[in-house]
Design an enzyme around this catalytic site. Structure first.
Site, short mmCIF file in Angstrom:
data_model
loop_
_atom_site.label_atom_id
_atom_site.label_comp_id
_atom_site.label_asym_id
_atom_site.label_seq_id
_atom_site.Cartn_x
_atom_site.Cartn_y
_atom_site.Cartn_z
N HIS A 103 -45.91 -11.60 70.35
CA HIS A 103 -45.67 -12.41 68.79
C HIS A 103 -45.93 -11.01 67.80
CE1 HIS A 103 -43.30 -16.21 67.62
NE2 HIS A 103 -43.13 -15.76 68.21
N HIS A 115 -34.74 -7.96 71.94
CA HIS A 115 -35.67 -8.66 72.84
C HIS A 115 -35.35 -9.72 73.24
CE1 HIS A 115 -39.49 -11.07 71.22
NE2 HIS A 115 -39.30 -12.14 71.44
#
Lengths: 217, 699
Positions: free
Chosen positions: B66, B19
């Protein structure tokens, strides 16, 4: 007159209100709530803008209503200073006891943002004294807690304090579709719709200026 | 071989997570950097791209994902997604003025997906509305591959003065590092959680989801902008994924400098946090300022004014290292570059078998009935139905900038206060097309988003994207990713919309059921409209206007033709020749014209055989084919001839295919098996079908 738009922590229509007032030529300052107590004497009018003061975390408007800034606003209201509360500003004014009634969760239990039509019901407020009774204004609402409630509706009608009502659909379940009320003296007005968002044709209309332009006097 | 202590290992593990590090995607994403534009002042190298829109103003925008937090804890996952992207924009030094929320869910027939969608929208309402930033211009898609892994992407757009742009890096040795906001245990290992597939045990990762505080964010926005105005802020960065580790190492690394910080000074929201926890906590609503020493007092005064917790936690050094002390004891000492420039992994990719989605043949004799059924079912389908249920929950008016409202326009069109300009922004993605052909689907998403932006009259100028895929360790997924990046790069080149940044979200798969999401690149296009008064919405305005179909109905995307068509539409709108305009998108021309009628409460008659097409197509195909590079527009009778002349000059096919009227009926006339017939739709019926889907599913 010279107008203070009071910025509480979490106000979010403060800049919009300043923009709309300046567009029509009102001398306007954005005043931080802590600073207001030092410079209040400079202003002839007060606008309490919309938003989520202190996140509306305890109850909409209640924390702002208990600041010393609002205590001063209460005193100023007693000396006939014109005060306009929009959306969260309306909620703050009812919490501060300057306006009758309360604003509770919308009957849909959800936030609603849409354009509505309201009708002018009373000329008692200084902000509506030059408007025509039953004339219609279009402006947006944007709130989750805008359902007007009071335990003495008759008294409000008797004293001409019901200033605006929603026409057509009652968007939030307000008692008698009430969208705005004034105090007994007529110098304090609160409404849920946003006149500053109806301040220019390019953003959908300018009926809001009919209310805001009182500050030009 | 280095021996790292526990804190150092934690910092490295966070920064080298997929990420944070983009270790799998970086070699592929590099291709975007070949596209340059004079308008792009800051491109891929910073937190968010900066685009010059003229008159001294810049626009900063970016999209992020998200997904993982939202699949487990949808309300706070969606809310903190917004929080994060707002900070990314804010830390460039501009005021955030627009939020877009591209969402992807499984079928709403399933109660779990209805719950997810209600919670996600609720989280956006809660956070977005309170932050004082309008939400509009997003998009939503439904597909069973999103059953476990819903996708919650969030984009934010900011506007400001060019001189206020701040880099996300430290500046001079001796500058102070001021950390604003309090640090707690929430969001610990958020990025490592987001770098794994979701399993039955993922429920245990719930604490990795941060809790947002939109009120604190609103205050942080005002304080940050006021601090920047002082001129003492030399650089700033938000604390998002990777927390303090990421902010310090990336700010130092970018400037080839070092930092020294002291953890005992960090304001905490709970007691007894270990150095390890402080370094990797992802608590929300925090910002790290690099401040010239002479500005300490001025900045403190502003932070005090807004009741913010803050502390000077250290300073900038010339060592190139991130040096961390706790109560005088050294707890970490690592080269900033080791953290901020992690190594890449070259993943293998392999092309999967040809993918097809079954379609049934249609027979000419059934066409009128099929068309009638199809238009109703398309208007009702989640991918097309009216988004009113969603956008009335979002405050889409705050900021007094919204020119075109969501009931008449799918694009966010905001005026830039103090100028004549407006910006138009739209997010778009088509996961089914990308699944069938990642290259074409992704290139098509760029084209389609550009078309949306052009349909209001804005020139597309830049792009940001969010790449949502399964595990990059799966060669077929990695092939999907590489191919779609190739498609987007090609499209961005031709359409002149350089990529200014974005985000990659891998590991969107459900190990339990073996479901991998369809590859879903989501594209955000920024467009600029020089004269805000020229913006055109999709609703028909008047009866007796001509309805013109622009662009041929053909099967394959041709980027050059797309570019020509987009430029022409922008010109037509600039000449004020159009009364309404819509891109042909989902559901083809039939749905486009239905939306123009419904949103304008004006009816129309369409002559299907006049619809321009290269190949011989039947009436059903002409109405519902989803070919690219097409627009539906309306114009007054007086302007029609000039428009047609203009399209001929530009060599773009265009035909007048009908007229608007007041009959309360949308009628399609066609030739069905040598029988002329008219298919009529009562306008209120269409409206009812189009409007009812979300309210009836979600209440």
């Amino acid at each position: 007159m010279k107008v203070a738009v009071i910025q509480f922590l979490g106000s979010n229509c403060d800049l919009d209100s300043v923009w709309a007032l300046r567009q029509i030529g009102v001398t306007t300052d954005l005043v931080y709530y802590k600073d207001f107590e030092e410079i209040y004497y400079k202003y002839d009018g007060i606008l309490i803008p919309g938003g989520f003061s202190w996140g509306d975390y305890l109850r909409a408007g209640v924390i702002a209503a208990n600041t010393s800034c609002m205590k001063l606003v209460c005193e100023l209201s007693e000396s006939d200073v014109p005060i306009l509360g929009i959306c969260n500003g309306f909620q703050i004014l009812t919490e501060a006891g300057l306006l009758p009634g309360a604003l509770i969760r919308n009957d849909s239990l959800s936030f609603i943002c849409k354009w509505v039509t309201i009708s002018v019901e009373s000329k008692k407020s200084v902000f509506t004294k030059d408007l025509v009774i039953k004339s219609q204004l279009k402006m947006p609402i944007a709130h989750g807690e805008g359902r007007f409630a009071t335990d003495d509706l008759n008294k409000l009608y008797k004293n001409n304090q019901v200033v605006f009502k929603y026409l057509g659909e009652n968007p939030n379940g307000s008692m008698d579709a009430i969208a705005g009320v004034t105090n007994l003296n007529g110098n304090v007005l609160g409404l849920m719709p946003h006149p500053e968002r109806a301040s220019d044709n390019i953003i959908g209309g300018k009926d809001g200026l009919k209310i805001l332009k009182y500050f030009l006097t | 071989m280095n021996n790292f202590n526990e804190v150092e290992e934690g910092m490295i593990s966070v920064m080298h997570s997929e990420h944070c590090s983009y270790k799998s995607s970086r070699p592929i994403l590099k291709a975007f950097s070949q596209i340059k534009s004079k308008r792009v002042l800051i491109g891929l190298e910073q937190d968010a791209g900066v685009v010059d829109i003229g008159d001294g103003y810049v626009v900063v925008f970016k999209i992020e994902s998200h997904n993982h937090p939202s699949s487990i804890e949808p309300f706070h996952g969606a809310a903190t997604g917004i929080g994060g992207i707002i900070r990314d924009i804010l830390c460039m030094g501009v005021r955030p003025i627009l939020l877009l929320d591209p969402l992807r869910f499984g079928s709403l027939e399933k109660p779990h997906n209805r719950w997810l969608m209600k919670e996600v929208v609720g989280g956006i309402v809660n956070y977005g509305n309170c932050s004082g930033i309008p939400t509009l211009g997003g998009d939503i898609e439904f597909d069973e591959s999103f059953d476990t892994n819903c996708l919650v992407n969030v984009a934010c757009v900011g506007v400001g003065k060019v001189e206020n742009i701040k880099p996300s890096q430290v500046k001079d040795v001796g500058d102070l590092l001021i950390l604003v906001g309090t640090t707690g245990r929430d969001g610990i290992h958020g990025v490592t959680f987001a770098s794994r597939v979701i399993t039955e045990e993922s429920e245990a990762d719930r604490p990795a989801v941060q809790i947002g505080d939109p009120f604190a964010k609103k205050v942080l926005i005002e304080a940050t902008l006021e601090a920047i105005e002082t001129g003492f802020v030399n650089g700033l960065k938000d604390l998002g994924g990777g927390g303090l580790t990421c902010a310090t190492s990336e700010m130092a690394g970018a400037a080839e400098k070092g930092v020294e910080i002291h953890l005992e000074k960090v304001p905490l929201r709970e007691e007894n946090l270990s150095p390890y926890e402080i370094m990797i906590s992802e608590s929300q609503e925090r910002m790290l300022f690099c401040v010239a020493p002479s500005g300490k007092e001025a900045i403190s005064k502003i932070l005090d004014k807004y009741n913010l917790s803050y502390a000077c936690i250290g300073h900038v050094t010339d060592t190139g290292r991130v040096l961390v002390f706790n109560n005088g004891t050294k707890v970490a000492d690592l080269p900033a570059k080791l953290l901020s420039d992690p190594p890449v992994i070259h993943r293998t990719s392999s092309k999967p078998k040809i993918r097809e989605i079954s379609t049934s043949n249609v027979y000419a004799a059934d066409l009128p009935i099929l068309i009638e059924k199809k238009l109703y079912s398309l208007l009702e389908s989640g991918n097309i139905a009216s988004r009113r249920w969603i956008y009335t929950h979002y405050d889409h008016e705050v900021g007094v900038r919204t020119i075109l409202k969501p009931n008449v326009c799918d694009v966010a069109v905001l005026r830039i206060l103090g100028t004549k300009k407006a910006i138009a922004v739209k997010s778009f993605g088509n996961s089914v097309q990308t699944y069938l052909s990642p290259y074409d689907g992704a290139a098509g998403a760029v084209a389609e988003a550009c078309r949306y932006v052009a349909s209001v009259g804005a020139k597309p100028v830049a792009m940001s994207n969010c790449c949502n895929y399964g595990s990059p360790e799966n060669p077929e997924v990695f092939w999907e990713f590489s191919e779609s990046v190739r498609g987007m790069v090609d499209a961005c080149k031709v359409l002149d919309t350089p990529c200014t940044g974005g985000n990659v979200s891998f590991y969107n798969e459900d190990e339990e059921n073996g479901i991998i999401i369809k590859p879903s690149p989501v594209v955000v296009i920024l467009g600029v409209l020089e004269d805000q008064t020229k913006a055109v919405s999709m609703n028909f305005k008047n009866p007796d206007d001509s309805i013109i179909a622009i662009g041929n109905t053909v099967t394959r995307l041709d980027l050059q033709r797309e570019k020509k068509t987009i430029d022409m539409i922008v010109e037509l709108i600039d000449k004020r020749l159009l009364t309404a305009s819509i891109p042909c998108s989902r559901g083809g021309l039939g749905v486009s014209v239905a939306k123009m009628c419904i949103s304008g409460d004006v009816s129309a008659l369409i002559r299907i055989p006049l619809i321009p097409s290269y190949d011989h197509m039947n009436e059903y195909e002409l109405l519902f084919d989803e070919s690219h590079s097409r627009f539906m527009v309306s114009a007054s009778e007086d302007n029609t001839a000039e428009i047609i002349k203009f399209t001929k000059q530009k060599e773009i096919p265009a035909r007048i295919i009908g007229k608007t009227n007041n009959s309360q009926e949308l009628a399609f006339v066609g030739n069905f098996s040598n029988t002329l017939d008219t298919i009529r739709f009562h306008l209120p019926d269409l409206k009812e079908k189009w409007e009812k889907t979300f309210p009836s599913m979600l209440g």
